[in-house]
Design a protein around this motif. Structure first.
Motif, mmCIF file in Angstrom:
data_model
loop_
_atom_site.group_PDB
_atom_site.id
_atom_site.type_symbol
_atom_site.label_atom_id
_atom_site.label_comp_id
_atom_site.label_asym_id
_atom_site.label_seq_id
_atom_site.Cartn_x
_atom_site.Cartn_y
_atom_site.Cartn_z
ATOM 1 N N ARG A 59 0.828 -1.200 0.000
ATOM 2 C CA ARG A 59 0.000 0.000 0.000
ATOM 3 C C ARG A 59 0.863 1.252 0.000
ATOM 4 N NH1 ARG A 59 -0.968 4.165 2.087
ATOM 5 N NH2 ARG A 59 0.136 3.720 3.993
ATOM 6 N N GLN A 60 1.974 1.216 0.730
ATOM 7 C CA GLN A 60 2.875 2.372 0.768
ATOM 8 C C GLN A 60 3.532 2.617 -0.587
ATOM 9 O OE1 GLN A 60 5.475 1.376 4.028
ATOM 10 N NE2 GLN A 60 4.077 2.204 5.560
ATOM 11 N N GLY A 61 3.662 1.580 -1.391
ATOM 12 C CA GLY A 61 4.266 1.729 -2.698
ATOM 13 C C GLY A 61 3.251 1.953 -3.805
ATOM 14 N N TRP A 62 2.011 2.179 -3.413
ATOM 15 C CA TRP A 62 0.927 2.364 -4.383
ATOM 16 C C TRP A 62 0.718 3.851 -4.621
ATOM 17 C CZ3 TRP A 62 -4.437 3.839 -3.319
ATOM 18 C CH2 TRP A 62 -5.273 3.678 -4.426
ATOM 19 N N PRO A 64 -1.401 5.789 -7.306
ATOM 20 C CA PRO A 64 -2.278 5.789 -8.476
ATOM 21 C C PRO A 64 -2.065 7.012 -9.379
ATOM 22 C CG PRO A 64 -3.525 6.255 -6.486
ATOM 23 C CD PRO A 64 -2.143 5.858 -6.064
ATOM 24 N N GLU A 65 -1.662 8.117 -8.790
ATOM 25 C CA GLU A 65 -1.434 9.315 -9.599
ATOM 26 C C GLU A 65 -0.228 9.143 -10.532
ATOM 27 O OE1 GLU A 65 0.832 9.687 -5.793
ATOM 28 O OE2 GLU A 65 -1.205 9.151 -6.284
ATOM 29 N N LYS A 66 0.678 8.229 -10.206
ATOM 30 C CA LYS A 66 1.829 7.938 -11.057
ATOM 31 C C LYS A 66 1.580 6.697 -11.919
ATOM 32 C CE LYS A 66 5.268 9.749 -7.829
ATOM 33 N NZ LYS A 66 6.388 9.366 -6.967
ATOM 34 N N ASP A 67 0.985 5.684 -11.296
ATOM 35 C CA ASP A 67 0.815 4.392 -11.975
ATOM 36 C C ASP A 67 -0.302 4.398 -13.006
ATOM 37 O OD1 ASP A 67 2.822 3.501 -10.293
ATOM 38 O OD2 ASP A 67 1.429 2.641 -8.840
ATOM 39 N N CYS A 68 -1.262 5.271 -12.825
ATOM 40 C CA CYS A 68 -2.412 5.284 -13.727
ATOM 41 C C CYS A 68 -2.843 6.738 -13.949
ATOM 42 C CB CYS A 68 -3.554 4.454 -13.130
ATOM 43 S SG CYS A 68 -4.895 4.158 -14.273
ATOM 44 N N GLU A 72 -6.998 5.189 -17.007
ATOM 45 C CA GLU A 72 -7.485 4.229 -17.979
ATOM 46 C C GLU A 72 -7.059 2.810 -17.610
ATOM 47 O OE1 GLU A 72 -6.010 5.549 -21.752
ATOM 48 O OE2 GLU A 72 -7.235 7.352 -21.741
ATOM 49 N N CYS A 73 -6.637 2.624 -16.386
ATOM 50 C CA CYS A 73 -6.192 1.304 -15.936
ATOM 51 C C CYS A 73 -7.403 0.409 -15.683
ATOM 52 C CB CYS A 73 -5.382 1.438 -14.655
ATOM 53 S SG CYS A 73 -3.916 2.471 -14.854
ATOM 54 N N GLY A 82 -10.846 3.046 -1.778
ATOM 55 C CA GLY A 82 -9.950 4.027 -2.379
ATOM 56 C C GLY A 82 -9.261 3.554 -3.640
ATOM 57 N N GLY A 83 -9.430 2.291 -3.985
ATOM 58 C CA GLY A 83 -8.856 1.773 -5.218
ATOM 59 C C GLY A 83 -7.652 0.872 -5.042
ATOM 60 N N PHE A 84 -7.056 0.824 -3.836
ATOM 61 C CA PHE A 84 -5.900 -0.046 -3.612
ATOM 62 C C PHE A 84 -6.320 -1.504 -3.783
ATOM 63 C CE2 PHE A 84 -3.556 -2.704 -0.525
ATOM 64 C CZ PHE A 84 -2.330 -2.699 -1.164
ATOM 65 N N SER A 85 -5.498 -2.274 -4.489
ATOM 66 C CA SER A 85 -5.826 -3.672 -4.753
ATOM 67 C C SER A 85 -4.980 -4.623 -3.924
ATOM 68 C CB SER A 85 -5.625 -4.003 -6.232
ATOM 69 O OG SER A 85 -5.865 -5.380 -6.438
ATOM 70 N N PRO A 86 -5.607 -5.321 -2.970
ATOM 71 C CA PRO A 86 -4.903 -6.378 -2.241
ATOM 72 C C PRO A 86 -5.031 -7.709 -2.991
ATOM 73 C CG PRO A 86 -7.027 -6.044 -1.245
ATOM 74 C CD PRO A 86 -6.910 -5.052 -2.394
ATOM 75 N N GLN A 87 -4.984 -7.647 -4.299
ATOM 76 C CA GLN A 87 -5.185 -8.820 -5.149
ATOM 77 C C GLN A 87 -4.031 -9.810 -5.007
ATOM 78 O OE1 GLN A 87 -6.280 -7.732 -9.096
ATOM 79 N NE2 GLN A 87 -5.899 -9.736 -9.943
#
Length: 108
Positions: A59-62, A64-68, A72-73, A82-87
């Protein structure tokens, strides 16, 4: 019982992954497959204590403003509000009988 023979359990979880060993469940709708997978993990609480996971580190390495950036992800199969994926994450367990002191001493 097989679980009584396990001292510690370290595993990586991949929600939504269709393992060859789970082929008999491939026809289930995705939501039912996820529910089944989650129930299996929750069931470990009966015999094991969770000792840690990589969820907080991930989660600390997530970012979204950089990754997506363009938003459009794809939507992950499992995510928080909040959108974090514990997948996908790693988790560790220890047998409760070891921690609590097994009366029979059968834990190998």
């Amino acid at each position: 019982e097989d679980q009584a023979k396990i001292r510690t359990l370290d595993m990586e979880i991949h929600y939504g992954f269709r393992a060859a060993s789970e082929a008999e469940f491939n026809d289930l709708p995705e939501e039912e497959q996820l529910t089944r997978q989650i129930k299996i993990i929750e069931g470990l609480r009966d015999k094991f204590y969770c000792t840690g996971s990589t969820l907080e580190v991930y989660r600390q390495g997530w970012f979204p403003e950089k990754d997506c950036r363009k938003q459009e992800c794809h939507e992950p199969v499992v995510h928080t509000v909040g959108g974090f994926s514990p997948q996908m994450f790693a988790v560790s367990y220890v047998n409760k009988a070891i921690v609590d002191g097994a009366e029979g001493g059968d834990v190998a």
